[in-house]
Design a protein around this motif. Structure first.
Motif, mmCIF file in Angstrom:
data_model
loop_
_atom_site.group_PDB
_atom_site.id
_atom_site.type_symbol
_atom_site.label_atom_id
_atom_site.label_comp_id
_atom_site.label_asym_id
_atom_site.label_seq_id
_atom_site.Cartn_x
_atom_site.Cartn_y
_atom_site.Cartn_z
ATOM 1 N N SER A 127 -6.136 4.090 -6.358
ATOM 2 C CA SER A 127 -6.410 3.101 -5.317
ATOM 3 C C SER A 127 -5.573 3.398 -4.087
ATOM 4 C CB SER A 127 -6.072 1.693 -5.827
ATOM 5 O OG SER A 127 -6.074 0.756 -4.768
ATOM 6 N N ARG A 128 -6.119 3.089 -2.917
ATOM 7 C CA ARG A 128 -5.354 3.182 -1.669
ATOM 8 C C ARG A 128 -4.829 1.820 -1.225
ATOM 9 N NH1 ARG A 128 -4.942 8.017 0.530
ATOM 10 N NH2 ARG A 128 -6.572 9.598 0.267
ATOM 11 N N GLU A 129 -5.092 0.780 -2.003
ATOM 12 C CA GLU A 129 -4.656 -0.570 -1.646
ATOM 13 C C GLU A 129 -3.306 -0.926 -2.242
ATOM 14 O OE1 GLU A 129 -6.439 -2.280 0.528
ATOM 15 O OE2 GLU A 129 -7.847 -0.583 0.576
ATOM 16 N N LYS A 130 -3.062 -0.494 -3.479
ATOM 17 C CA LYS A 130 -1.824 -0.809 -4.195
ATOM 18 C C LYS A 130 -1.633 0.225 -5.287
ATOM 19 C CE LYS A 130 -2.050 -3.863 -7.497
ATOM 20 N NZ LYS A 130 -2.162 -5.112 -8.284
ATOM 21 N N ASP B 274 -2.270 1.410 -8.464
ATOM 22 C CA ASP B 274 -3.270 1.099 -9.485
ATOM 23 C C ASP B 274 -3.859 2.421 -9.952
ATOM 24 O OD1 ASP B 274 -4.913 -0.259 -11.202
ATOM 25 O OD2 ASP B 274 -6.341 -0.887 -9.656
ATOM 26 N N SER C 49 0.808 -1.222 0.000
ATOM 27 C CA SER C 49 0.000 0.000 0.000
ATOM 28 C C SER C 49 0.837 1.267 0.000
ATOM 29 C CB SER C 49 -0.947 0.017 1.198
ATOM 30 O OG SER C 49 -0.223 -0.061 2.415
ATOM 31 N N ARG D 103 -1.170 8.089 -1.691
ATOM 32 C CA ARG D 103 -0.747 8.384 -0.322
ATOM 33 C C ARG D 103 -1.221 9.758 0.158
ATOM 34 N NH1 ARG D 103 3.691 5.522 1.181
ATOM 35 N NH2 ARG D 103 3.205 6.307 3.266
ATOM 36 N N ALA E 115 0.534 2.891 -3.214
ATOM 37 C CA ALA E 115 -0.812 3.308 -3.586
ATOM 38 C C ALA E 115 -0.916 4.821 -3.443
ATOM 39 C CB ALA E 115 -1.834 2.602 -2.697
ATOM 40 N N ASP F 199 2.765 -4.174 -7.771
ATOM 41 C CA ASP F 199 2.675 -4.645 -6.389
ATOM 42 C C ASP F 199 4.043 -4.767 -5.714
ATOM 43 O OD1 ASP F 199 3.788 -6.781 -7.711
ATOM 44 O OD2 ASP F 199 2.155 -8.178 -7.299
#
Length: 363
Positions: free
Chosen positions: A97-100, A102, A21, A26, A24, A113
């Motif tokens: 995205s805040r997950e990865k 993307d 993350s 930030r 991702a 990733d």
């Protein structure tokens, strides 16, 4: 640079591990307010003799006035020619995205990733030339963050409860690259080496930074990233001698308290009046072990100098700045000493480094 234990806790970071993350989005807010910005950068040196650099931005880092997605593309070709293109997009064409990592801007995307990345761009420049780029990247070096990676501006100021800051994280210090790209009617396909980092801030970059030197390269078994960066002079002008050395993909050197940075000699950059050192020298000492890395004999591939005012008309807030940016290809070496005895030396002719100076900025 923030590096105390409480700084890691405040930023939700681990001093020992790096999360997917971290590459991702930030920014605290989705860059919908004046002052905030974020970008994902990538470059590659290809076996066909050409090089590509791209920056995917959700806002401009010099004049951040809200969402303004854009992609910057630089080519340096083996015949000595170079080009720079800036392609703007509408705010509604941006997805993050805040997950990865993307990021999607129109048909362009930047996804990964920390291990593998896929990067795509297609669009037309100001001359209506079609540019299409596809990169597949596979990591050859573990990701790296110098301490928290956050450089703080005026501590007396607050931005939504946080200090004004500029943040930096190196997701891919080194990578293998497969590239397919097209410029107009000419198509190319090649392999090579690559690099990717990630930057963001809650104020214009020049509110925190005076100048920096930044470079990276692969030499023998080593991957090197160097980033000495100076705080604005009116805030003290402190240098952070950011330097990382990895061997066989594992970081072995990154304690900035043990790094000495020297600027040796002077030369004038061709086609400009900008004077820069002839050699950048980094020395890392830890007990009987010493590493020395020299960056020299460089040739400029991109030169930007400007003296400009903010286009927003808000001079009291954003002021005026003089900017110098220069990118080089240079010779870079790494030498290892044990008890002052040289035991290893490697050299490469194709490392990349750049100089950025914000100069006389008021704000």
């Amino acid at each position: 640079m923030r590096q105390a234990p409480e700084d890691f806790a405040a930023l939700g970071l681990s001093p020992d591990t790096i999360a997917v993350s971290e590459d991702a989005m930030r920014s605290k807010h989705p860059v919908d307010r004046q002052g905030a910005w974020e970008w994902w950068y990538v470059d590659c040196e290809l076996e066909d003799g050409n090089s590509i650099a791209m920056v995917y931005k959700n806002a401009d880092n010099i004049y951040p006035i809200g969402l303004a997605p854009q992609v910057e593309i630089s080519f340096a070709m083996k015949d000595g020619t170079s080009s720079f293109d800036y392609v703007p997009f509408r705010a509604g064409q941006l997805r993050q995205s805040r997950e990865k990592c993307d990021l999607h801007i129109g048909k362009a995307y930047f996804t990964g990733d920390l291990e593998t990345y896929r990067i795509h761009f297609e669009g037309r420049n100001d001359d209506d030339v079609l540019i299409v780029i596809d990169l597949e990247m596979e990591s050859t070096c573990e990701p790296w963050r110098p301490a928290t990676g956050q450089f703080v501006g005026d501590p007396s100021q607050s931005v939504d409860g946080d200090p004004p800051s500029f943040n930096w994280f190196c997701a891919l210090p080194g990578a293998r690259v497969k590239a397919k790209y097209r410029i107009g009617d000419q198509s190319y396909e090649s392999e090579g080496t690559g690099y990717h980092d990630h930057n963001w801030g809650n104020v214009p970059m020049q509110a925190v930074v005076e100048q920096w030197y930044w470079g990276h390269g692969n030499v023998g078994p080593y991957t090197v990233v160097a980033y000495p960066i100076q705080q604005r002079r009116d805030l003290g002008g402190t240098w952070s001698n950011v330097f990382m050395l990895a061997r066989d993909g594992k970081v072995i050197v990154d304690d900035i308290s043990k790094v000495t940075f020297e600027m040796i000699g002077e030369q004038t950059v061709p086609d400009s009046d900008l004077k820069l050192p002839q050699t950048l020298k980094f020395t890392y000492e830890d007990g009987d072990t010493r590493y020395v890395s020299n960056w020299e004999a460089y040739q400029p591939t991109q030169l930007v100098s400007s003296d400009s005012h903010t286009p927003m008309g808000d001079l009291d807030k954003f002021g005026r700045y003089e900017m110098h940016y220069t990118r080089f290809v240079c010779r870079m070496s790494v030498e290892k000493f044990e008890k002052d005895v040289p035991v290893e030396k490697h050299e490469v002719e194709s490392a990349i480094w750049e100089y950025m100076q914000f100069g006389n900025w008021t704000g």
